[in-house]
Design a protein around this motif. Structure first.
Motif, short mmCIF file in Angstrom:
data_model
loop_
_atom_site.label_atom_id
_atom_site.label_comp_id
_atom_site.label_asym_id
_atom_site.label_seq_id
_atom_site.Cartn_x
_atom_site.Cartn_y
_atom_site.Cartn_z
N HIS A 1 -30.65 -60.31 27.06
CA HIS A 1 -29.57 -61.04 27.53
C HIS A 1 -29.27 -60.77 29.17
CE1 HIS A 1 -27.97 -57.10 26.14
NE2 HIS A 1 -27.40 -57.14 27.33
N VAL A 2 -28.74 -61.62 29.81
CA VAL A 2 -28.23 -61.60 30.97
C VAL A 2 -27.47 -60.13 31.36
CG1 VAL A 2 -26.91 -62.43 33.12
CG2 VAL A 2 -28.70 -63.86 31.93
N GLY A 3 -27.85 -59.22 32.25
CA GLY A 3 -26.98 -58.13 32.52
C GLY A 3 -27.63 -57.11 31.95
N MET A 4 -28.58 -57.13 31.15
CA MET A 4 -29.42 -55.82 30.56
C MET A 4 -30.45 -55.41 31.79
SD MET A 4 -32.08 -57.08 27.66
CE MET A 4 -32.06 -55.78 26.72
N THR A 5 -30.64 -54.16 31.61
CA THR A 5 -31.55 -53.74 32.62
C THR A 5 -33.03 -53.91 32.14
OG1 THR A 5 -31.72 -51.63 31.88
CG2 THR A 5 -30.13 -51.82 33.55
N GLU A 6 -34.13 -53.92 33.26
CA GLU A 6 -35.33 -54.09 32.99
C GLU A 6 -35.64 -52.72 31.80
OE1 GLU A 6 -37.16 -55.41 37.21
OE2 GLU A 6 -36.91 -53.15 36.74
#
Ligand SMILES: [Mn+2]
Length: 357
Positions: A159-164
Motif C-alpha cells: 500500500h502507498v505509505g508503507m516503507t521499502e
C-alpha cells in the motif's frame, strides 16, 4: 556417478583434497553443517565432523564413512594421508583461508600443498552447474514459495505509505511462512528514484503514487535457491516509466527467445542488450543479463558480455535485464529458467505485463 566419485576421479595419484567450504561439503555429502572436513583421495573419502554434528552426520551421510573430528586433527589427518600414501594436497583455492592453509602445512609436513592449483574449484563448479531432476525439483519448490509470497504481498500487504523496508519484510515473512528454510539473499525492495540502484538496500522511504517499485527476492528449499524480480507501478505510470518498462520487457523476451542448449552465454546477454541499446538506454544497463542459480544464489554459468562457454541442458539460469535512470527510476524483470534438451523451461510463472496497482 556420485559427485564425490566424479571429484575423486580428477585427483592425481597420491594426492588428496580437503573440502572445507560448507556449500561444497553439503553438495558432496548431502549433509548441511557449519563445520567439518571432507577428506578425499582416489581411493578413499571420509567425512570428519565434530561432536555437535556427529550423530546427525552418521545418520544422514550415505556416500562415505563418517569419523568424529578428534581434539588432535593434525594426527587424524596425518593418519589418513599416511594410509593413502598422500604426498600432494589440493584445496578449494577460492574458499580456503590462508589460516587453514597454514594449519595444513604445519600439520602435514611431508605433504606438498599445491597452492596454485585450481583443479578442485574448477571441477566443483562444473559438477554443481548441471542440476539433477531432484535438485531442479527443490529449486522449483523454492520458486513456487517466492511467487506465492509475491501474490500475497500484492493482494494484502502492498500500500502507498508503507516503507521499502516494510515491503521487503512482508516478502520475507510470506516466504518463510510459506515454507522457505531461508531467504536466498537480502530482499531488495526499492521505490521511485531508489529503483535506479540495481542492488539498492530497502530503507525508510515510503512508497508513493507514481512510483515504480522493484522487488528482487528468492527462497531456499533444501539448500537450493530461487531468484526472481518484478517491477510494478503504483498508480498510472508516466510516459518515460512505461517506455522503460516496455523496453526491459522486450529485452527480457528477446533473450528468452534465443535461450537453448548450445547458445553462447554472451549471446543471451547480447540479445537483451541489443533491444535496450536500440531504445537508447544502452548506457543504463550496466550489469550482466543473468547467472546460474543453485546451492548459491550466484554460480556458473554467467550470462554477460564477457562470458565464455555455452548454455547446456541442466543449467538453471536467470534472465534479468534492467534499465536504471539515476535519480528517476529503475526497472528489472527476472525469470529463472531450466535449460532443457530442446530449449528451456521457464520456472517463473508470475505475470510480466506491467502491473498497475
Ligand atoms: Mn538474480
Amino acid at each position: 556417478m556420485l559427485p564425490l566419485e566424479e571429484l575423486a576421479k580428477i585427483l592425481p595419484r597420491h594426492a588428496a583434497a580437503l573440502i572445507t567450504d560448507p556449500v561444497s561439503r553439503r553438495f558432496l555429502t548431502g549433509f548441511p553443517s557449519s563445520d567439518g572436513i571432507l577428506f578425499l583421495s582416489r581411493e578413499e573419502a571420509v567425512f570428519l565432523t565434530d561432536s555437535r554434528y556427529i550423530e546427525a552426520a552418521r545418520a544422514q551421510i550415505t556416500v562415505c564413512p563418517v569419523e568424529e573430528l578428534s581434539a588432535a586433527p593434525a594426527e587424524q589427518l596425518r593418519k589418513l594421508c599416511g594410509r593413502g600414501h598422500v604426498r600432494r594436497l589440493l584445496l578449494e583455492n577460492k574458499r580456503t583461508t590462508l589460516a587453514q592453509a597454514a594449519s595444513y602445512r604445519k600439520w602435514l609436513p611431508g605433504v606438498c600443498l599445491e597452492a596454485n592449483s585450481s583443479a578442485v574449484d574448477t571441477a566443483l563448479t562444473r559438477l554443481r552447474r548441471s542440476k539433477t531432476p531432484a535438485q531442479v525439483d527443490s529449486i522449483r519448490r523454492a520458486q513456487r514459495i517466492a511467487e506465492a509470497a509475491l501474490a500475497a504481498v500484492l493482494a494484502e500487504d502492498l500500500h502507498v505509505g508503507m516503507t521499502e523496508r516494510a515491503l521487503a519484510l512482508a516478502l520475507d515473512y510470506r516466504m518463510l511462512r510459506g515454507g522457505a528454510e531461508a531467504l536466498s539473499f537480502e530482499t531488495i525492495a526499492v521505490a521511485g528514484e531508489n529503483g535506479s540502484m540495481p542492488h539498492g538496500v530497502p530503507g525508510e522511504r515510503a512508497l508513493r503514487t507514481g512510483d515504480l517499485v522493484t522487488m528482487d527476492f528468492g527462497a531456499v528449499v533444501e539448500g537450493w535457491h530461487s531468484d526472481m524480480t518484478r517491477t510494478i507501478a503504483l498508480g498510472e505510470p508516466g510516459e518515460e516509466q512505461r517506455r522503460v518498462y516496455e523496453t526491459v520487457l522486450a529485452a527480457q523476451l528477446a533473450a528468452l527467445a534465443c535461450v537453448r542448449p548450445g547458445l553462447p552465454c554472451k549471446e543471451a546477454d547480447a540479445a537483451a542488450r541489443a533491444v535496450i541499446t536500440e531504445a537508447g538506454y544502452g548506457e543504463h544497463f550496466r550489469h550482466g543479463t543473468g547467472h546460474g542459480v543453485g546451492l548459491e544464489i550466484h554460480e556458473a554459468p554467467n550470462l554477460s558480455l564477457k562470458s565464455g562457454g555455452a548454455l547446456a541442458p541442466g543449467d538453471v539460469v536467470t534472465v534479468e535485464p534492467g534499465v536504471y535512470l539515476p535519480g528517476r527510476c529503475g526497472v528489472r524483470i527476472e525469470d529463472m529458467v531450466l535449460i532443457a534438451e530442446d530449449g528451456y523451461e521457464n520456472l517463473t510463472k508470475a505475470a510480466k505485463e506491467l502491473l498497475v496497482v
